[in-house]
Write an enzyme that holds these catalytic residues in place. Structure first.
Site, PDB file in Angstrom:
ATOM      1  N   GLN A 280      30.190 -32.893  59.695  1.00 41.35           N
ATOM      2  CA  GLN A 280      31.363 -33.749  59.538  1.00 41.35           C
ATOM      3  C   GLN A 280      32.171 -33.241  58.349  1.00 41.35           C
ATOM      4  OE1 GLN A 280      32.290 -36.087  61.573  1.00 41.35           O
ATOM      5  NE2 GLN A 280      30.460 -36.504  62.780  1.00 41.35           N
TER       6      GLN A 280
ATOM      7  N   CYS B 163      35.438 -38.869  68.975  1.00 40.87           N
ATOM      8  CA  CYS B 163      36.468 -38.091  68.295  1.00 40.87           C
ATOM      9  C   CYS B 163      37.730 -37.988  69.142  1.00 40.87           C
ATOM     10  CB  CYS B 163      35.949 -36.699  67.927  1.00 40.87           C
ATOM     11  SG  CYS B 163      35.369 -35.733  69.335  1.00 40.87           S
TER      12      CYS B 163
ATOM     13  N   GLU C 266      38.901 -40.593  64.692  1.00 39.43           N
ATOM     14  CA  GLU C 266      37.483 -40.864  64.918  1.00 39.43           C
ATOM     15  C   GLU C 266      37.352 -42.375  65.032  1.00 39.43           C
ATOM     16  OE1 GLU C 266      33.662 -38.544  64.842  1.00 39.43           O
ATOM     17  OE2 GLU C 266      35.739 -37.911  64.606  1.00 39.43           O
TER      18      GLU C 266
ATOM     19  N   TYR D  84      23.327 -36.140  71.944  1.00 40.26           N
ATOM     20  CA  TYR D  84      24.173 -35.293  71.083  1.00 40.26           C
ATOM     21  C   TYR D  84      23.872 -35.544  69.595  1.00 40.26           C
ATOM     22  CZ  TYR D  84      26.934 -36.422  75.342  1.00 40.26           C
ATOM     23  OH  TYR D  84      27.356 -36.718  76.622  1.00 40.26           O
TER      24      TYR D  84
ATOM     25  N   ASP E 241      27.500 -39.719  70.648  1.00 39.53           N
ATOM     26  CA  ASP E 241      28.565 -39.120  69.834  1.00 39.53           C
ATOM     27  C   ASP E 241      29.005 -37.855  70.566  1.00 39.53           C
ATOM     28  OD1 ASP E 241      30.296 -38.251  67.882  1.00 39.53           O
ATOM     29  OD2 ASP E 241      28.755 -37.788  66.403  1.00 39.53           O
TER      30      ASP E 241
ATOM     31  N   ASN F 251      22.649 -36.326  61.729  1.00 44.84           N
ATOM     32  CA  ASN F 251      23.554 -37.080  60.858  1.00 44.84           C
ATOM     33  C   ASN F 251      23.360 -38.586  60.998  1.00 44.84           C
ATOM     34  OD1 ASN F 251      25.908 -37.235  59.040  1.00 44.84           O
ATOM     35  ND2 ASN F 251      27.011 -37.997  60.829  1.00 44.84           N
TER      36      ASN F 251
ATOM     37  N   GLU G  42      19.542 -32.784  71.858  1.00 46.16           N
ATOM     38  CA  GLU G  42      20.550 -31.845  71.335  1.00 46.16           C
ATOM     39  C   GLU G  42      20.293 -30.500  72.008  1.00 46.16           C
ATOM     40  OE1 GLU G  42      23.416 -29.931  69.998  1.00 46.16           O
ATOM     41  OE2 GLU G  42      23.336 -31.992  69.248  1.00 46.16           O
TER      42      GLU G  42
END
Length: 361
Positions: free
Chosen positions: A185, A319, A353, A213, A294, A218, A234
């Protein structure tokens, strides 16, 4: 698309984004979005520069979208972190004074953290030798940074090939390794606000969480403390390795991470076919009450969207508010928008975002 850097206009620009998000979510009877602002300058923790030769010197350069022929030559970058702005002129002085560092250098990338770490990647159109390594070691020590040298098929590491970020979520400090070349980020301050919002929105749960994801973990780290256990997916090897390191560094032991795409996980949960990458993972042992997504700018594909429908709670960080709205439209018959938020990760651009919590009707 960007707009001019103008801190005096920041509040107006943020209000325009808020209005836009409100309009997109209005068909779903969404509540008023919480708005999380950004620092007006020095908020971006990473920056990538091409180098442009002029008058026998190389300058940091960026290019306007769609125009890679007209460089914008830079001495500093007000949206970049103070550490990046401090490093830029010193690094340029050093490469100008060193033929070894200067020769065929064409790109410089900076990655910094709120915790004070910094890493510089220097990219070359030539092989890097022992002479370069010696000069780079001296430079890294002088600047107190990690330094990566890259050329075709070559990567030399001075120090470490990651930086460490530290972020506070609900009174606990989480440590994150952020590898060179992997996604992170860019706006650390707003990222911290996102993590705290997601932590609060998920709430204390007695069941399990599925995360799609997950990147470098994070969101995984703080959200794992809110549930019994987590299954996270992931596909990037670099991100998977970083996530595993971050889980270990923070003593988070209730997360199982699998290298599957969202589409593959859907097949696994629907028992369409087995996956060797799920060896030793008992999917039937999970009591999933919530899913955290995400996704990339394209949003969730229809099959993944249908997968999320089976969960009571869907926590969604986006996003791209347009694809977020499209996904909500697909889920609206079974889930309502209970909470929503705008996170201004990218001031002075039209990018937004946002986050929503969807709860089964």
């Amino acid at each position: 698309m960007s707009v001019p850097f103008d801190p005096a206009s920041y509040d107006r620009q943020l209000e325009e984004k808020t209005v836009r998000l409100r309009e997109l979510l209005a068909p779903f009877d969404a509540p008023e979005p919480q708005v999380f602002d950004s620092p007006r300058e020095h908020y971006r923790l990473r920056a990538e520069f091409r180098l442009w030769r002029e008058d026998q010197k190389r300058y940091y350069a960026m290019f306007a979208p769609g125009d890679n022929r007209t460089p914008i030559l830079l001495e500093g970058l007000p949206i970049a972190s103070e550490r990046i702005n401090a490093l830029m002129p010193v690094l340029r002085e050093r490469w100008e004074a060193s033929p070894t560092l200067n020769h065929k250098l064409f790109q410089v990338d900076f990655l910094t953290t709120l915790a004070g770490d910094a890493m510089i990647t220097m990219c070359y159109h030539r092989p890097l030798d022992a002479e370069w390594q010696a000069a780079a070691e001296q430079l890294a020590a002088e600047l107190n940074v990690s330094l990566i040298g890259r050329s075709k098929g070559q990567k030399l590491i001075i120090g470490q090939d990651y930086v460490t970020e530290k972020l506070d979520v609900a009174g606990r400090t989480f440590s994150y390794r952020q590898p060179e070349g992997a996604f992170t980020q860019p706006n650390g301050t707003v990222n911290g606000k996102m993590l705290n919002w997601a932590f609060d929105a998920l709430g204390e749960r007695q069941d399990d969480l599925l995360e799609l994801y997950c990147g470098n973990g994070n969101f995984t780290l703080p959200l794992a403390t809110r549930v019994r256990k987590v299954l996270a997916t992931e596909i990037s090897k670099t991100s998977v390795n970083a996530a595993l390191s971050n889980l270990d560094d923070n003593g988070v032991d209730n997360v199982t991470l699998v290298r599957l795409s969202a589409e593959e996980l859907t097949e696994a949960l629907n028992e369409v076919r087995p996956f060797r990458r799920l060896h030793g993972v008992d999917l039937k042992s999970y009591d999933f009450g919530s899913v955290f997504v995400d996704p990339p700018r394209a949003g969730m594909d229809p099959d993944t969207c249908e997968l999320t429908r089976r969960f009571e709670r869907i926590l969604y960080i986006s996003c791209n508010p347009e694809t977020l709205a499209a996904n909500i439209a697909q889920l609206h018959d079974t889930h309502r928008v209970e909470r929503c938020a705008l996170f201004d990760q990218f001031p002075y651009t039209h990018h937004m975002e946002s986050g929503v919590l969807l709860v089964r009707r």
